[in-house]
Each structure stands twice: as C-alpha cells, then as structure tokens.
Design an enzyme around this catalytic site. Sequence first.
Site, short mmCIF file in Angstrom:
data_model
loop_
_atom_site.label_atom_id
_atom_site.label_comp_id
_atom_site.label_asym_id
_atom_site.label_seq_id
_atom_site.Cartn_x
_atom_site.Cartn_y
_atom_site.Cartn_z
N ASN A 145 -30.21 -25.55 -15.51
CA ASN A 145 -30.60 -25.94 -14.15
C ASN A 145 -29.54 -25.42 -13.17
OD1 ASN A 145 -30.58 -27.51 -11.73
ND2 ASN A 145 -32.01 -28.92 -12.69
N HIS A 182 -27.26 -26.76 -8.52
CA HIS A 182 -25.98 -27.03 -7.84
C HIS A 182 -25.22 -25.77 -7.44
CE1 HIS A 182 -26.87 -31.14 -7.90
NE2 HIS A 182 -27.06 -31.13 -9.20
N ARG A 235 -22.20 -24.16 3.10
CA ARG A 235 -21.74 -23.26 4.15
C ARG A 235 -22.90 -22.56 4.86
NH1 ARG A 235 -16.31 -21.60 4.33
NH2 ARG A 235 -15.15 -23.50 3.94
N HIS A 266 -35.07 -27.36 -9.20
CA HIS A 266 -35.78 -28.49 -8.61
C HIS A 266 -35.95 -28.24 -7.11
CE1 HIS A 266 -35.87 -33.20 -8.15
NE2 HIS A 266 -36.90 -32.62 -7.56
N ARG A 297 -36.69 -29.81 -4.08
CA ARG A 297 -36.84 -31.17 -3.54
C ARG A 297 -37.55 -31.14 -2.21
NH1 ARG A 297 -34.17 -35.84 -4.84
NH2 ARG A 297 -33.16 -35.74 -6.87
N ARG A 317 -32.61 -29.99 -0.36
CA ARG A 317 -31.15 -30.14 -0.26
C ARG A 317 -30.41 -29.08 -1.07
NH1 ARG A 317 -30.28 -35.68 -3.65
NH2 ARG A 317 -31.84 -36.43 -2.19
N HIS A 318 -31.06 -28.50 -2.10
CA HIS A 318 -30.37 -27.41 -2.81
C HIS A 318 -31.27 -26.17 -2.89
CE1 HIS A 318 -32.25 -29.75 -6.00
NE2 HIS A 318 -31.27 -30.63 -6.06
N GLU A 355 -39.03 -27.96 -11.33
CA GLU A 355 -39.07 -29.43 -11.22
C GLU A 355 -39.55 -29.78 -9.83
OE1 GLU A 355 -35.28 -31.15 -11.91
OE2 GLU A 355 -35.17 -30.39 -13.95
N THR A 382 -32.03 -37.34 -9.81
CA THR A 382 -33.25 -38.02 -10.26
C THR A 382 -32.89 -39.26 -11.07
OG1 THR A 382 -34.12 -35.79 -10.46
CG2 THR A 382 -35.51 -37.57 -11.27
N GLU A 395 -40.28 -34.88 -21.01
CA GLU A 395 -38.82 -34.67 -21.03
C GLU A 395 -38.17 -36.04 -20.96
OE1 GLU A 395 -37.12 -31.55 -18.66
OE2 GLU A 395 -35.23 -32.64 -18.46
N HIS A 432 -30.57 -34.59 -18.60
CA HIS A 432 -29.93 -35.33 -17.51
C HIS A 432 -28.58 -35.87 -17.95
CE1 HIS A 432 -29.31 -37.41 -13.77
NE2 HIS A 432 -30.35 -36.76 -13.30
N GLY A 433 -27.57 -35.38 -17.28
CA GLY A 433 -26.21 -35.87 -17.50
C GLY A 433 -25.54 -35.37 -18.77
N GLY A 446 -27.74 -29.09 -16.25
CA GLY A 446 -27.36 -28.43 -15.01
C GLY A 446 -25.97 -28.76 -14.54
N HIS A 447 -25.80 -29.95 -13.97
CA HIS A 447 -24.59 -30.29 -13.24
C HIS A 447 -23.31 -30.02 -14.03
CE1 HIS A 447 -21.57 -33.03 -11.43
NE2 HIS A 447 -22.12 -32.60 -10.31
N1 PXP Z 1 -34.05 -32.63 -16.25
C1 PXP Z 1 -34.54 -33.12 -15.10
C2 PXP Z 1 -35.99 -33.45 -15.05
C3 PXP Z 1 -33.74 -33.27 -13.96
O1 PXP Z 1 -34.26 -33.78 -12.82
C4 PXP Z 1 -32.38 -32.89 -14.04
C5 PXP Z 1 -31.52 -33.01 -12.82
O2 PXP Z 1 -31.99 -32.16 -11.82
C6 PXP Z 1 -31.92 -32.36 -15.25
C7 PXP Z 1 -32.75 -32.27 -16.35
C8 PXP Z 1 -30.51 -31.89 -15.41
O3 PXP Z 1 -29.60 -32.91 -15.20
P1 PXP Z 1 -28.07 -32.58 -15.04
O4 PXP Z 1 -27.92 -31.76 -13.81
O5 PXP Z 1 -27.43 -33.91 -14.95
O6 PXP Z 1 -27.66 -31.81 -16.27
#
Ligand code: PXP
Length: 270
Positions: free
Chosen positions: A25, A28, A36, A61, A63, A67-68, A88, A119, A169, A212-213, A234-235
């Site tokens: 993902n 970010h 900027r 994603h 949104r 925002r990104h 997404e 999310t 997911e 996620h995370g 992603g993050h």
């Molecule tokens: N899967 C989904 C559906 C998400 O919304 C996100 C966050 O955008 C991720 C995976 C990835 O999460 P993270 O950025 O925390 O790795």
Amino acid sequence: MVANRKVPETGQAPAPVRALRLGVNIDHVATLRNARGGLHPDPLRAAHLAIEGGADGITAHLREDRRHISDADITRLKNELTRPLNLEMAATDEMLQIALRHVPNACCLVPERREERTTEGGLDVQGAVKTLKPLIAKLKDAGIRVSLFIEPDIKTIEAASKVDADIVELHTGKYCHLALEHDAAGVASELERHRTAASAGASAGLEVHAGHGLTYNTVQPIARIPEIVELNIGHFLIGEAIFGGLSMAVRRMRVLMDEAREALSVQRGR
Ligand code: PXP
C-alpha cells in the site's frame, strides 16, 4: 526433491501450502507528497520500486477527502503498473463510478469515516447487505474482483458470502495493537480469531487476505495461517523505507553538492 511431508493417520497428505502474495500500500508516499503540495515523492515511482522489491500487487486507498492518493494517481497507477492494482474505497456511488471508469483488478470495500486517522474496524456487512449486494454486482459485472475489509468474525464472513464478495480481507489492526502492548493473552486470542475466520472464509469459497498494522514483528504468525493468500501492508513499509533508503539519498545529495562546489572551484580557477 520434495521434502518428506508427514502423512496424517487417515493416510491423506496435507493440502499443499499456497503461495502468499504481498500487496504494498503506497498511500503514505502520497501523504508525504501532499504535505508540500508538489509532485515529490511520487507514489507511482514507489510502486515500481515495491514491485522491484518483490511486491505482487499495489494497493491504494482513494479516500473521499483525498487526503493521500488522488484521482490522478489512480489514473497513472492503472495505466502504468506492471502488477495488479487493488483499489481500496468506501462503498459509495461516487467511488463506484470511479472504479467502473478505471477497472482496477480488485476493489477492497472499506468503512470510511472522515475523522479517523486510518481505517478503524471492519465493514459492517450484516448491516449493509442491501446496499452492498448491488454495488458488488456492478463491480463484478465490470470484471473487478471484490474484497470486503472485515473483522475476523464468523457472522461477518457469512454475510460476505451472502453479498457475493470474492474475497475477505481480515483486519489485523487489533492483533497488531495488542502485540505492541505485549499482551500475550490478547495476541493469542486474536490469532485464534484469525485462524477460525480464515478457515471459515475458505470453506465458504472466499479468498482470504489480511492486513493493517503489520510489521516485521507481527507478520509471521499471520503468514502461518494457511488459508490466507495475500497480505496488504503499507504504513510500516513506507516508514521503514526512510531508514533503509535515507542514507543512500543523503549520500547522493552529498555527491551532487560536492560536484557542484568542485565545478565552481574549477570555474573560479581555485
Ligand atoms: N488493508 C486495508 C483494507 C487498509 O485499509 C489498510 C490501510 O490503508 C491496509 C491494509 C494497510 O494497513 P497499514 O498501512 O497499517 O499496513
């Protein structure tokens, strides 16, 4: 030679382990760019690098508040990526029209609240069967695979099957949060929830993803759940890229600066 696999009492060999894909993902990278308001760093360039590093697909994603990732990012990603794009999005009419215009390989429907930082929590599938079912049908008619981002919960898996999703997911956010807090009992119970949900999803004919995370510390127990065939991360990866790649970027900047000074010295005859 294939390694000897233990044959269970029934005489049946265990099912072969399916490959685990990685969707990266790149949201970010866009967050940083937007801070900027210019063009740098470019999420498409990051996507190419992620693929070079072994990503099987790219997730972005779009949104509602942009925002990104922006609409223009989606156009470029769709046109230029060499691997599948997973878009997404919230289950809204606006997003449906955008998805139908771009036809990504997959759409992952997520709950979206403007005030949230990311999310938070999975989609309420049971409460939205009536709106989700026709929206999913339209996406599938256009050849888009549809994923639902859900809590690892059996009732929600049943509902996902009812609305004809292709994929679920599983939201690993709570598991990752408990791991950060070193809550061993909580982690064990969340992992068990994921195992049960993944198994129920696969039995219902759904493809099972998770994300996620996830970090270097939390990915392996999830990667060991055999029914899960894709992780979206992603993050953490974008954050780690700062540490893995920053020294190279600074070195290159140093070289360019030194070259310019050297040229100036030559020009002035030292
Ligand atoms: N899967 C989904 C559906 C998400 O919304 C996100 C966050 O955008 C991720 C995976 C990835 O999460 P993270 O950025 O925390 O790795």
